[in-house]
Each structure stands twice: as structure tokens, then as C-alpha cells.
Design a protein around this motif. Structure first.
Motif, PDB file in Angstrom:
ATOM      1  N   UNK A   8       4.574  13.011  -3.125  1.00  0.00           N
ATOM      2  CA  UNK A   8       4.473  12.831  -4.663  1.00  0.00           C
ATOM      3  C   UNK A   8       5.984  13.149  -5.069  1.00  0.00           C
ATOM      4  N   UNK A   9       6.899  13.812  -4.632  1.00  0.00           N
ATOM      5  CA  UNK A   9       8.143  14.347  -5.208  1.00  0.00           C
ATOM      6  C   UNK A   9       8.973  13.024  -4.851  1.00  0.00           C
ATOM      7  N   UNK A  51       2.285  -6.259   8.842  1.00  0.00           N
ATOM      8  CA  UNK A  51       1.214  -6.092   7.788  1.00  0.00           C
ATOM      9  C   UNK A  51       1.606  -4.867   6.710  1.00  0.00           C
ATOM     10  N   UNK A  52       0.957  -5.026   5.615  1.00  0.00           N
ATOM     11  CA  UNK A  52       1.393  -4.075   4.606  1.00  0.00           C
ATOM     12  C   UNK A  52      -0.179  -3.333   4.505  1.00  0.00           C
ATOM     13  N   UNK A  53      -0.025  -2.012   4.952  1.00  0.00           N
ATOM     14  CA  UNK A  53      -1.251  -1.532   5.066  1.00  0.00           C
ATOM     15  C   UNK A  53      -1.068   0.306   4.896  1.00  0.00           C
ATOM     16  N   UNK A  54      -2.209   1.077   4.647  1.00  0.00           N
ATOM     17  CA  UNK A  54      -2.185   2.452   4.619  1.00  0.00           C
ATOM     18  C   UNK A  54      -1.103   2.643   3.290  1.00  0.00           C
ATOM     19  N   UNK A  55      -0.257   3.611   3.514  1.00  0.00           N
ATOM     20  CA  UNK A  55       0.540   4.194   2.624  1.00  0.00           C
ATOM     21  C   UNK A  55       1.537   3.127   2.051  1.00  0.00           C
ATOM     22  N   UNK A  56       1.858   2.155   2.996  1.00  0.00           N
ATOM     23  CA  UNK A  56       2.651   0.953   2.347  1.00  0.00           C
ATOM     24  C   UNK A  56       2.272   0.221   1.442  1.00  0.00           C
ATOM     25  N   UNK A  57       0.553   0.063   1.623  1.00  0.00           N
ATOM     26  CA  UNK A  57      -0.218  -0.887   0.467  1.00  0.00           C
ATOM     27  C   UNK A  57      -0.248   0.149  -0.768  1.00  0.00           C
ATOM     28  N   UNK A  58      -0.465   1.328  -0.484  1.00  0.00           N
ATOM     29  CA  UNK A  58      -0.508   2.233  -1.799  1.00  0.00           C
ATOM     30  C   UNK A  58       0.709   2.033  -2.656  1.00  0.00           C
ATOM     31  N   UNK A  59       2.053   2.265  -1.683  1.00  0.00           N
ATOM     32  CA  UNK A  59       3.424   2.204  -2.574  1.00  0.00           C
ATOM     33  C   UNK A  59       3.507   0.827  -3.260  1.00  0.00           C
ATOM     34  N   UNK A  60       2.991  -0.443  -2.702  1.00  0.00           N
ATOM     35  CA  UNK A  60       2.865  -1.573  -3.225  1.00  0.00           C
ATOM     36  C   UNK A  60       2.430  -1.638  -4.443  1.00  0.00           C
ATOM     37  N   UNK A  61       1.150  -1.162  -4.431  1.00  0.00           N
ATOM     38  CA  UNK A  61      -0.197  -1.149  -5.628  1.00  0.00           C
ATOM     39  C   UNK A  61       0.488  -0.327  -6.915  1.00  0.00           C
ATOM     40  N   UNK A  79      -3.567   8.061 -10.837  1.00  0.00           N
ATOM     41  CA  UNK A  79      -4.334   9.151 -10.256  1.00  0.00           C
ATOM     42  C   UNK A  79      -4.793   8.277  -8.700  1.00  0.00           C
ATOM     43  N   UNK A  80      -5.235   9.237  -7.928  1.00  0.00           N
ATOM     44  CA  UNK A  80      -5.535   8.798  -6.434  1.00  0.00           C
ATOM     45  C   UNK A  80      -7.003   7.890  -6.784  1.00  0.00           C
ATOM     46  N   UNK A  81      -7.784   8.585  -7.622  1.00  0.00           N
ATOM     47  CA  UNK A  81      -9.006   7.830  -7.873  1.00  0.00           C
ATOM     48  C   UNK A  81      -8.991   6.341  -8.565  1.00  0.00           C
ATOM     49  N   UNK A  82      -7.952   6.353  -9.299  1.00  0.00           N
ATOM     50  CA  UNK A  82      -7.588   4.762  -9.942  1.00  0.00           C
ATOM     51  C   UNK A  82      -6.924   4.077  -8.851  1.00  0.00           C
ATOM     52  N   UNK A  83      -6.137   4.599  -8.114  1.00  0.00           N
ATOM     53  CA  UNK A  83      -5.466   3.724  -7.008  1.00  0.00           C
ATOM     54  C   UNK A  83      -6.681   3.281  -5.891  1.00  0.00           C
ATOM     55  N   UNK A  84      -7.503   4.136  -5.497  1.00  0.00           N
ATOM     56  CA  UNK A  84      -8.474   3.905  -4.714  1.00  0.00           C
ATOM     57  C   UNK A  84      -9.382   2.499  -5.238  1.00  0.00           C
ATOM     58  N   UNK A  85      -9.668   2.736  -6.480  1.00  0.00           N
ATOM     59  CA  UNK A  85     -10.683   1.628  -7.222  1.00  0.00           C
ATOM     60  C   UNK A  85      -9.635   0.153  -7.240  1.00  0.00           C
ATOM     61  N   UNK A  86      -8.492   0.345  -7.524  1.00  0.00           N
ATOM     62  CA  UNK A  86      -7.333  -0.687  -7.684  1.00  0.00           C
ATOM     63  C   UNK A  86      -7.174  -1.328  -6.289  1.00  0.00           C
TER      64      UNK A  86
END
Length: 302
Positions: A8-9, A51-61, A79-86
Motif C-alpha cells: 500500500x505504501x 502474462x499479466x496476472x495476480x498482483x500485476x493485473x491489480x496494478x494495471x487495473x 478499495x479492494x472490493x471495487x477492484x475485485x468487481x472491476x
């Protein structure tokens, strides 16, 4: 500090990488050159596994969503909940093979990429079989080195885009595309493409040997055998030989290895012929194919 807090930092302090590719006025992503696309791909495919996957995909999104901001507001604002839906919506729209990852061709569909460069990743017209792949390979491996080197790759790209678009590219563009393709697919960095690397650029519609009928069955019907044989016996002479045999061996290799070159394929082919080519004609008959498929169907002891 915990691992999650560290992540997060970093999200709060690092600059949004995608913002530089947005138009300052409209905030839309600007058209990308092949080289810029490569820079973005390499930035997010941090482990280089294709592949872009896992935390890589999280960063991209996160960065894709927040890069419209003028300031450097942290991507952790999502927020993580919004990221999950996205992520679920994003994968549903762009993850064509539904593997939960973003491949390079899928990212090319997402970003406003150079239209001609995008055509290199089209999957709507894959090769029918690995036999066709071997024909293409031998057509462009002009020095028979067992690799597609830079000049050969440039000729392949030129031929592919001419076929798909019908337009000729400048020499400068061809060099740009060639360099970019090598950076993307040349995973061992030797400046040329081996079999497994070229296969990612030129996919085959289906490896027939992956079908469930060949998993753990004690017998193979005549109909199953005929279907497989016809897939590889392209000239209908009742023998699998030359490019047909290489295509069959390539499909077998794909079952056991992800990374291989021409030497690996030829050694595997020789081992196969030593064990199954009973009349030593360096060809596979229908009876010999049946023995191979039966061996393939046997479960591996744990």
C-alpha cells in the motif's frame, strides 16, 4: 511493517505509469506505437512469464482507472472490493480464453495500439494444425538453422500483414515491429525465435492430442484413430511423414514441455521413430500411430 502495508505504501508513493500515455486535454489514452506498447507490457509483466496476472493485473487495473487524475493520487484510492468487481468485469470483457490472465494479444485489444501491429495478434484465423505451423516455419527458416532470426522474422511479419491487411509497410515500421516482437517473445534473449516462442506468435487452432478421449483410456476406436490420422496425413497418402510428422511431434512436445527448440524436437522425433517406426521408413503408418496413441493414453504412475 507488514507485507500488505508495504504494498500500500508503494502504491501511495509511486507515480502512475500509465498517465504519461494519456492526452493531457482529453485524458484519453493516446495511440501507441509498437515500442510504447512493449514498454507498457514489460512494465506490468514484472516476472516476464508472458502474462499479466495476480498482483500485476491489480496494478494495471488500479493505474488504468486512476491515470485519468491530473495529480499523483495513489492507486490505493480504489478499495479492494471495487477492484475485485472491476477485475471480474475486465476479465469477462477481454480474457478470451478465460484463464484469469491477460495475454499480450488481449492487452493489444485493450490499449489503442498501432492498428497494423495489432493485426499480428489476431486470433480469429489461427492455423488449422501444427502441420500448417511446420510449413510456415520451414518457409521462413530459410537458412535451416532451426531458429527464426531477425531478418527471417521481418519477412514473416511483412508476409503476414500483407496477407491480413493487403498493405505494404515501410522498412522503418518493419524493423520496429521486428524489434518489438523479439523483445516480447524472445524469452531467452538470444535475438531469435525458437519453436515454442514462435508458437506464441502463430497459434494453432487445436492440439488434437489434448482431447479427453486420449486420457486414461484402454482402447481407441477406429473412428478416433481415423480422425487423428486424417488431421496429420494432409496429402492422404496413408503415411505421416516430413512436415506432417514434424507437426505431430510438435503436438506431442507441447504435452510435456513449454520451452523447446528445433534440436529438442528432432531428438524427440528420433526417439519416437526408434520406438514406434517398426519398418524403419522414417514415417508413421496408421498401425504405428495407434501404438503411440495407446501409449499416450496410459496414466502416469505417481
Amino acid at each position: 511493517m507488514s507485507t500488505k502495508a508495504n504494498v500500500q505504501q508503494r502504491q501511495r508513493t509511486k507515480e502512475n505509469f500509465l498517465r504519461q500515455f494519456r492526452d493531457e486535454t482529453s485524458k484519453e489514452l493516446k495511440p501507441l506505437t509498437a515500442a510504447q506498447f512493449m514498454v507498457i507490457w514489460s512494465h506490468y509483466d514484472t516476472d516476464g512469464n508472458g502474462f499479466i496476472e495476480g498482483h500485476e493485473l491489480d496494478d494495471l487495473l488500479r493505474e488504468l482507472a486512476t491515470s485519468v487524475n491530473v495529480n499523483d493520487a495513489g492507486s490505493d484510492l480504489i478499495p479492494d472490493s471495487v477492484l475485485k468487481e472491476l477485475k471480474e468485469c475486465f476479465l469477462e470483457a477481454y480474457d478470451e480464453n478465460e484463464d484469469g490472465k491477460i495475454e499480450i494479444g488481449e492487452l493489444a485489444e485493450i490499449l489503442p495500439t498501432d492498428e497494423n501491429f495489432l493485426l499480428l495478434f489476431r486470433k480469429d484465423n489461427p492455423l488449422e494444425s501444427s502441420v500448417e505451423f511446420m510449413k510456415v516455419w520451414k518457409q521462413f527458416d530459410t537458412d535451416c538453422s532451426g531458429f527464426i532470426e531477425a531478418d527471417e522474422l521481418k519477412q514473416f511479419i511483412k508476409a503476414l500483414l500483407t496477407k491480413r491487411r493487403g498493405t505494404n509497410l515501410t522498412e522503418e515500421k518493419l524493423i520496429e515491429y521486428t524489434d518489438t516482437i523479439l523483445q516480447i517473445f524472445d524469452t531467452n534473449g538470444d535475438g531469435k525465435l525458437q519453436f515454442s516462442e514462435m508458437a506464441k506468435l502463430l497459434p494453432v487452432k487445436e492440439n488434437f492430442l489434448l482431447r479427453p478421449i486420449f486420457k486414461g483410456c484402454a482402447s481407441i476406436t477406429s473412428q478416433d484413430l481415423d480422425r487423428v490420422f486424417q488431421l496429420y496425413d494432409k496429402d492422404g497418402n496413408e503415411l505421416i511423414e516430413e512436415e506432417e510428422l514434424d507437426g505431430f511431434v510438435k503436438d506431442l512436445m507441447d504435452l510435456i514441455r513449454k520451452d523447446y527448440d528445433n534440436d529438442d524436437l528432432q531428438q524427440f522425433k528420433q526417439s519416437l521413430l526408434n520406438g514406434c517406426d517398426y519398418n524403419r521408413d522414417k514415417k508413421i503408418s496408421k498401425a504405428e500411430l495407434k501404438m503411440i496413441l495407446l501409449a499416450l493414453a496410459q496414466p502416469v504412475d505417481s
